[in-house]
Design a protein around this motif. Structure first.
Motif, PDB file in Angstrom:
ATOM      1  N   GLN A  70     -15.230   4.654  -1.338  1.00 38.52           N
ATOM      2  CA  GLN A  70     -16.105   3.680  -0.695  1.00 38.52           C
ATOM      3  C   GLN A  70     -16.728   2.766  -1.730  1.00 38.52           C
ATOM      4  O   GLN A  70     -17.175   3.212  -2.788  1.00 38.52           O
ATOM      5  CB  GLN A  70     -17.202   4.385   0.101  1.00 38.52           C
ATOM      6  CG  GLN A  70     -18.093   3.443   0.891  1.00 38.52           C
ATOM      7  CD  GLN A  70     -19.162   4.165   1.694  1.00 38.52           C
ATOM      8  OE1 GLN A  70     -19.070   5.368   1.899  1.00 38.52           O
ATOM      9  NE2 GLN A  70     -20.162   3.434   2.134  1.00 38.52           N
ATOM     10  N   VAL A  71     -16.779   1.458  -1.419  1.00 41.65           N
ATOM     11  CA  VAL A  71     -17.357   0.496  -2.357  1.00 41.65           C
ATOM     12  C   VAL A  71     -18.639  -0.135  -1.829  1.00 41.65           C
ATOM     13  O   VAL A  71     -19.467  -0.583  -2.612  1.00 41.65           O
ATOM     14  CB  VAL A  71     -16.343  -0.597  -2.735  1.00 41.65           C
ATOM     15  CG1 VAL A  71     -15.182  -0.002  -3.508  1.00 41.65           C
ATOM     16  CG2 VAL A  71     -15.821  -1.342  -1.506  1.00 41.65           C
ATOM     17  N   ARG A  72     -18.816  -0.173  -0.512  1.00 43.11           N
ATOM     18  CA  ARG A  72     -20.076  -0.706   0.024  1.00 43.11           C
ATOM     19  C   ARG A  72     -20.208  -0.379   1.504  1.00 43.11           C
ATOM     20  O   ARG A  72     -19.251   0.037   2.157  1.00 43.11           O
ATOM     21  CB  ARG A  72     -20.196  -2.217  -0.197  1.00 43.11           C
ATOM     22  CG  ARG A  72     -19.238  -3.090   0.569  1.00 43.11           C
ATOM     23  CD  ARG A  72     -19.459  -4.566   0.229  1.00 43.11           C
ATOM     24  NE  ARG A  72     -19.074  -4.849  -1.136  1.00 43.11           N
ATOM     25  CZ  ARG A  72     -17.897  -5.391  -1.482  1.00 43.11           C
ATOM     26  NH1 ARG A  72     -17.031  -5.718  -0.536  1.00 43.11           N
ATOM     27  NH2 ARG A  72     -17.610  -5.623  -2.725  1.00 43.11           N
ATOM     28  N   THR A  73     -21.422  -0.575   2.005  1.00 41.23           N
ATOM     29  CA  THR A  73     -21.728  -0.433   3.436  1.00 41.23           C
ATOM     30  C   THR A  73     -22.322  -1.742   3.928  1.00 41.23           C
ATOM     31  O   THR A  73     -23.184  -2.329   3.256  1.00 41.23           O
ATOM     32  CB  THR A  73     -22.721   0.716   3.683  1.00 41.23           C
ATOM     33  OG1 THR A  73     -22.154   1.941   3.199  1.00 41.23           O
ATOM     34  CG2 THR A  73     -23.027   0.867   5.164  1.00 41.23           C
TER      35      THR A  73
ATOM     36  N   ASP B  76     -11.871   0.908  -1.120  1.00 46.17           N
ATOM     37  CA  ASP B  76     -10.843   0.404  -2.021  1.00 46.17           C
ATOM     38  C   ASP B  76      -9.631   1.320  -1.909  1.00 46.17           C
ATOM     39  O   ASP B  76      -9.720   2.524  -2.216  1.00 46.17           O
ATOM     40  CB  ASP B  76     -11.378   0.387  -3.452  1.00 46.17           C
ATOM     41  CG  ASP B  76     -10.448  -0.331  -4.418  1.00 46.17           C
ATOM     42  OD1 ASP B  76      -9.238  -0.419  -4.126  1.00 46.17           O
ATOM     43  OD2 ASP B  76     -10.927  -0.795  -5.475  1.00 46.17           O
ATOM     44  N   LEU B  77      -8.490   0.772  -1.484  1.00 47.93           N
ATOM     45  CA  LEU B  77      -7.291   1.580  -1.256  1.00 47.93           C
ATOM     46  C   LEU B  77      -6.484   1.832  -2.523  1.00 47.93           C
ATOM     47  O   LEU B  77      -5.475   2.537  -2.490  1.00 47.93           O
ATOM     48  CB  LEU B  77      -6.406   0.895  -0.215  1.00 47.93           C
ATOM     49  CG  LEU B  77      -7.027   0.765   1.185  1.00 47.93           C
ATOM     50  CD1 LEU B  77      -6.128  -0.069   2.085  1.00 47.93           C
ATOM     51  CD2 LEU B  77      -7.262   2.132   1.790  1.00 47.93           C
ATOM     52  N   ASN B  78      -6.923   1.288  -3.659  1.00 51.25           N
ATOM     53  CA  ASN B  78      -6.193   1.478  -4.908  1.00 51.25           C
ATOM     54  C   ASN B  78      -6.293   2.892  -5.451  1.00 51.25           C
ATOM     55  O   ASN B  78      -5.579   3.244  -6.396  1.00 51.25           O
ATOM     56  CB  ASN B  78      -6.700   0.500  -5.976  1.00 51.25           C
ATOM     57  CG  ASN B  78      -6.297  -0.934  -5.684  1.00 51.25           C
ATOM     58  OD1 ASN B  78      -5.147  -1.187  -5.344  1.00 51.25           O
ATOM     59  ND2 ASN B  78      -7.233  -1.853  -5.785  1.00 51.25           N
ATOM     60  N   PHE B  79      -7.170   3.710  -4.869  1.00 49.26           N
ATOM     61  CA  PHE B  79      -7.385   5.058  -5.390  1.00 49.26           C
ATOM     62  C   PHE B  79      -6.813   6.144  -4.471  1.00 49.26           C
ATOM     63  O   PHE B  79      -7.084   7.323  -4.672  1.00 49.26           O
ATOM     64  CB  PHE B  79      -8.878   5.299  -5.617  1.00 49.26           C
ATOM     65  CG  PHE B  79      -9.492   4.346  -6.598  1.00 49.26           C
ATOM     66  CD1 PHE B  79      -9.420   4.592  -7.961  1.00 49.26           C
ATOM     67  CD2 PHE B  79     -10.114   3.180  -6.163  1.00 49.26           C
ATOM     68  CE1 PHE B  79      -9.982   3.702  -8.872  1.00 49.26           C
ATOM     69  CE2 PHE B  79     -10.674   2.286  -7.065  1.00 49.26           C
ATOM     70  CZ  PHE B  79     -10.605   2.552  -8.428  1.00 49.26           C
TER      71      PHE B  79
ATOM     72  N   TYR C 271       0.813  -1.209   0.000  1.00 48.95           N
ATOM     73  CA  TYR C 271       0.000   0.000   0.000  1.00 48.95           C
ATOM     74  C   TYR C 271       0.852   1.268   0.000  1.00 48.95           C
ATOM     75  O   TYR C 271       1.970   1.277   0.531  1.00 48.95           O
ATOM     76  CB  TYR C 271      -0.931   0.009   1.214  1.00 48.95           C
ATOM     77  CG  TYR C 271      -1.852  -1.178   1.240  1.00 48.95           C
ATOM     78  CD1 TYR C 271      -2.946  -1.261   0.385  1.00 48.95           C
ATOM     79  CD2 TYR C 271      -1.603  -2.242   2.109  1.00 48.95           C
ATOM     80  CE1 TYR C 271      -3.768  -2.369   0.399  1.00 48.95           C
ATOM     81  CE2 TYR C 271      -2.434  -3.349   2.129  1.00 48.95           C
ATOM     82  CZ  TYR C 271      -3.513  -3.405   1.264  1.00 48.95           C
ATOM     83  OH  TYR C 271      -4.319  -4.504   1.266  1.00 48.95           O
ATOM     84  N   PRO C 272       0.327   2.367  -0.557  1.00 53.12           N
ATOM     85  CA  PRO C 272       1.039   3.649  -0.460  1.00 53.12           C
ATOM     86  C   PRO C 272       1.197   4.033   1.010  1.00 53.12           C
ATOM     87  O   PRO C 272       0.305   3.779   1.824  1.00 53.12           O
ATOM     88  CB  PRO C 272       0.108   4.630  -1.191  1.00 53.12           C
ATOM     89  CG  PRO C 272      -0.779   3.785  -2.036  1.00 53.12           C
ATOM     90  CD  PRO C 272      -0.930   2.486  -1.313  1.00 53.12           C
TER      91      PRO C 272
END
Length: 409
Positions: free
Chosen positions: A328-331, A319-322, A251-252
């Motif tokens: 956020q991708v879901r709750t 999603d940490l790729n951005f 990860y960054p």
């Protein structure tokens, strides 16, 4: 003589059958062992607090069943469970009692682990144990929110991971060192490749005498405090950061911190030239999403970031790729006090998260349940109501086979 030999052979055969049966009893449940979990608990009916072993696969007929309990004592309040680096030894911090314990465990013939010995660790006068981080060089670091007991106190204990001996207590008064201090430390994270640790400043253990609004960076080799960062809009904004996560591996290299007050997420970039992090900036304001009390960071095997929010009880997935955008991708649903998490697969192969819903039995943060949720569909597959079923409040959760996450703190 012939009869005597027959008796010996029969005895040996019987012993062999018993051994095979015992091995079979251990082997048969092996497929479901990944669905067994340790649960730190608080007793609500005046009994001893302790650790339970519980089945959490909703597809199992034993779902929600306590298979074993180990009592630690009244008022001990076990708080966070941790395996060491090789996942051979289990520890729990505690808000009372001796504040830190090593738990000796073994697997029985019924296929579940039994804690057969509880060893208090001498903390050298440091009080109110919170988070632990095990290092590659044979140490573990523990945050002590109470420090040595002062009103504006707090400390970090560095222990030998082999013999549990205290090596160093790291502390610095905010009154004497306003730019480099440790106060009410709760969360801890490390980026070992860069030689850095960071701790949060959360709240005085009595929950009334003081709040923090900072994170402090520490050199893990010299134990020197490098810098204290504000994680708030102003000095008067007592945001109470709970956990910090120094992103590492693939990860960054950002630092993430979440806050109780406001329910926000803040982020700071790593500055390679300065060999420290930049200033923290808020990247998610919980109130805009109807959320409060951001409590935990987990990264699961799917490499997504899961953040628990105690009010109203939700898990947000990112999603940490951005990064530096936190997308956020879901709750996922949970209950009031959504807190610690553990990830596993059900018998049929569904990827799920078990969410422990309780924070210190505080009003509106103490559902006292454990939810099991499909991490892909968001379907709540089952709930264990520990409060009403057992008169126990779950305080934290961890797998029985080792760490039930890819990255925590």
């Amino acid at each position: 003589m012939f009869v005597f030999r027959l008796l010996i052979r029969a005895s040996l055969l019987y012993s062999s059958l018993l051994l095979l049966h015992a091995c079979k009893k251990i082997e048969d449940p092996a497929n479901k062992q990944q669905t067994l979990f340790f649960i730190d608990y608080r007793h609500l009916a005046g009994g001893s607090d302790g650790i339970a072993v519980m089945e959490l696969d909703p597809e199992s007929p034993d779902f929600g069943k306590i298979l074993h309990k180990t009592e630690l004592g009244k008022g001990v309040l076990p708080h966070h469970l941790y395996f060491n680096r090789d996942e051979k030894r289990l520890f729990t911090t505690a808000l009372g009692g001796s504040y830190l314990y090593e738990l000796k465990m073994e697997w029985n013939h019924e296929g579940y682990p039994v804690i057969y010995q509880v060893n208090p660790v001498n903390t050298g006068g440091n009080t109110v144990g919170e988070d632990i981080f095990f290092t590659r060089n044979g140490q573990y670091w523990v945050t002590f929110m109470g420090g040595k007991g002062g009103i504006r106190d707090g400390s970090v204990g560095v222990f030998n991971a082999q013999n549990n001996q205290l090596i160093k207590t790291i502390s610095a008064s905010v009154d004497e060192h306003p730019d480099k201090f440790i106060m009410y430390p709760h969360g801890i994270s490390m980026y070992e490749d860069k030689g850095l640790a960071m701790v949060t400043s959360t709240i005085h253990p009595d929950l009334t005498s003081g709040l923090g609004n900072t994170c402090t960076l520490i050199d893990i080799h010299t134990f020197d405090i490098i810098k204290t960062y504000r994680v708030a809009d102003s000095a008067k904004d007592l945001s109470s950061p709970v956990e910090v996560l120094l992103l590492r591996n693939e990860y960054p290299p950002y630092a993430l911190a979440n806050t109780m007050i406001g329910g926000d997420i803040w982020m700071a970039p790593y500055n390679a030239e300065a060999h420290q992090y930049g200033e923290f900036k808020r990247i998610l304001k919980g109130a805009t999403k109807g959320l409060g009390w951001a409590l935990e960071f987990y990264i699961a095997d799917d490499k997504l970031l899961y953040v628990s929010f105690g009010q109203p009880g939700k898990i947000l997935v990112f999603d940490l790729n951005f990064l530096p955008e936190l997308r956020q991708v879901r709750t996922l649903p949970a209950d009031k006090g959504a807190h610690h998490m553990a990830f596993f697969k059900t018998k049929s192969g569904r990827s799920v998260v078990a969410v422990q819903n309780n924070l210190l039995n505080l009003p509106d943060l103490n559902a006292g349940t454990i939810d099991v949720v499909d991490i892909n569909t968001g379907e709540k597959l089952g709930t264990v109501d520990m409060r009403n079923k057992y008169q126990l409040l779950p305080e934290s959760i961890e797998g029985t086979l080792g760490k039930a996450h890819y990255m925590h703190h």
